[in-house]
Write an enzyme that holds these catalytic residues in place. Sequence first.
Site, PDB file in Angstrom:
ATOM      1  N   TYR A 175      -0.093  72.053   1.775  1.00 23.41           N
ATOM      2  CA  TYR A 175      -0.749  70.890   1.167  1.00 23.41           C
ATOM      3  C   TYR A 175      -0.653  70.997  -0.350  1.00 23.41           C
ATOM      4  O   TYR A 175      -0.812  72.081  -0.922  1.00 23.41           O
ATOM      5  CB  TYR A 175      -2.228  70.810   1.588  1.00 23.41           C
ATOM      6  N   SER A 194     -14.631  67.042   1.914  1.00 23.24           N
ATOM      7  CA  SER A 194     -16.068  66.913   1.698  1.00 23.24           C
ATOM      8  C   SER A 194     -16.703  65.741   2.448  1.00 23.24           C
ATOM      9  O   SER A 194     -17.549  65.928   3.325  1.00 23.24           O
ATOM     10  CB  SER A 194     -16.341  66.786   0.199  1.00 23.24           C
ATOM     11  N   TRP A 195     -16.322  64.492   2.100  1.00 24.39           N
ATOM     12  CA  TRP A 195     -17.040  63.411   2.774  1.00 24.39           C
ATOM     13  C   TRP A 195     -16.556  63.217   4.194  1.00 24.39           C
ATOM     14  O   TRP A 195     -17.279  62.695   5.025  1.00 24.39           O
ATOM     15  CB  TRP A 195     -17.075  62.137   1.947  1.00 24.39           C
ATOM     16  N   ASP A 213      -8.519  56.316  -2.840  1.00 20.90           N
ATOM     17  CA  ASP A 213      -7.589  56.930  -3.773  1.00 20.90           C
ATOM     18  C   ASP A 213      -6.758  55.957  -4.605  1.00 20.90           C
ATOM     19  O   ASP A 213      -6.727  56.034  -5.825  1.00 20.90           O
ATOM     20  CB  ASP A 213      -6.637  57.853  -3.010  1.00 20.90           C
ATOM     21  N   GLU A 266      -5.935  56.850  11.200  1.00 21.11           N
ATOM     22  CA  GLU A 266      -6.604  57.024   9.913  1.00 21.11           C
ATOM     23  C   GLU A 266      -7.089  55.685   9.364  1.00 21.11           C
ATOM     24  O   GLU A 266      -8.207  55.569   8.857  1.00 21.11           O
ATOM     25  CB  GLU A 266      -5.636  57.691   8.934  1.00 21.11           C
ATOM     26  N   GLY A 312     -13.037  58.390  -3.135  1.00 22.10           N
ATOM     27  CA  GLY A 312     -12.716  58.262  -1.723  1.00 22.10           C
ATOM     28  C   GLY A 312     -11.702  57.176  -1.444  1.00 22.10           C
ATOM     29  O   GLY A 312     -11.119  57.143  -0.356  1.00 22.10           O
ATOM     30  N   GLN A 368     -16.242  64.321  -4.073  1.00 19.78           N
ATOM     31  CA  GLN A 368     -16.066  63.093  -3.300  1.00 19.78           C
ATOM     32  C   GLN A 368     -17.417  62.398  -3.151  1.00 19.78           C
ATOM     33  O   GLN A 368     -18.456  62.953  -3.531  1.00 19.78           O
ATOM     34  CB  GLN A 368     -15.450  63.393  -1.927  1.00 19.78           C
TER      35      GLN A 368
END
Length: 435
Positions: free
Chosen positions: A95, A46-47, A182, A406, A180, A120
Amino acid sequence: MTACLDRGPDLGTLTELDRAARRILAANWRRHATVPAARLYPHQWSWDSAFIAIGQRHLSPARAQRELEALFGAQWRDGRVPHIVFDPSVPAGAYFPGPSFWRSTAVPGTPGVPTSGIVQPPAHALAVWLTFLAGPATARARGFLPRMYPRLVAWHRYLTTRRDLTGSGLMSVVHPWESGMDNSPTWDEPLSRVVPVPSAEFTRRDLDHAVAAERPTDLDYGRYVRLARDYRDAGYADTAGGHGFTVEDPLCNALLAAGEHALASIAGEVGADPGPHRSAAARLTETLTTNLYDGFFFPRDVHTGRLLRSYTIGGLMPLVVPGLPVAGALVETALGDRFRLGAATPLPSYDLTAPGHTPGDYWRGPGWVNTSWLFWHGLRLHGHEALAGDLRGRLLDRVREAGFREYLDPLTGAGHGADRFSWTAALVLDLIRAR
């Protein structure tokens, strides 16, 4: 600048950096949306899609619009936008937790495509408005804003009604993944009350593609699974006492307030009344500052009523709110030893002076380009152009050295997590084009 310990390709010029970012977004595109990283995150998040659209708008406004339209095509009838939209062409076991865990298609009012059941941070209204500004003629020809506006209104209504679990006027997150951030240290206290699911009862797929030391522990993951399973088994009902983890989060509420400002602009474009959005933004800003600010923005544990006093990047994120009354104090904190704006790049996710700061462990220390982009955006909003320009240059230098990782060590620049990461590439494209 300190040399990176984990160097990526030599992206010595902005032109080379731009071309590399374009290649990543092209490679991670899947028919209608972009995956965050091909192996570790093979679906639509989503984000992530909000940030991807912010960069993609410079290459193809129509594709950026399609990215957001695809996400909102999976919106639930109650208005929630799920944090994952699953691609049916991806193998079921690629996943975890996947569609068979969430069982969204069995819930009344959900779309035909399988999704998760949690949300999110609401960066979407801001992304929609910025995407429109990049190609207004294309957007008008496609009817982009008239389609997106009612969906965004429904999304914000869900967050300000169903997710206002205290009556305070602030939305709550009911799972660390919704924040977001985690495995942020700020969640350790409320998570400690959650009984974990034994690790033998689930199979983690993230460790097939990432270093275990850079990911949440099995104990944390067991708690995440417990919270998600309990929410699923309750039919994804949002009730004040129905969640083992309930937190009013500064980052999410700041993006909600910033999103209401964006919705006011969108409303003006589509012929709706912007007044209610301006009023909602003012209320959210006042409540956010009154309830969560005590020299810094801290999350509030709804179960105890206490502020969770860890200095994390989430506490700096209200700078994205136009007219924030304590913007100057936030900038001063960012310049201090905890975050070292002007030296640590990207801004660390967790207090550099804290004993538990770990520069390679997911949200417990390393820096992320998206949160630094949000802070950069906030600096510009509040007139700190020199600091914003310096942060922009440092972020581009870091990615030139490490590649499109990332997350990165904020002091050395060492790259961690997934490579060829989409929102890193997208936001680099935006930073390159910043004026």
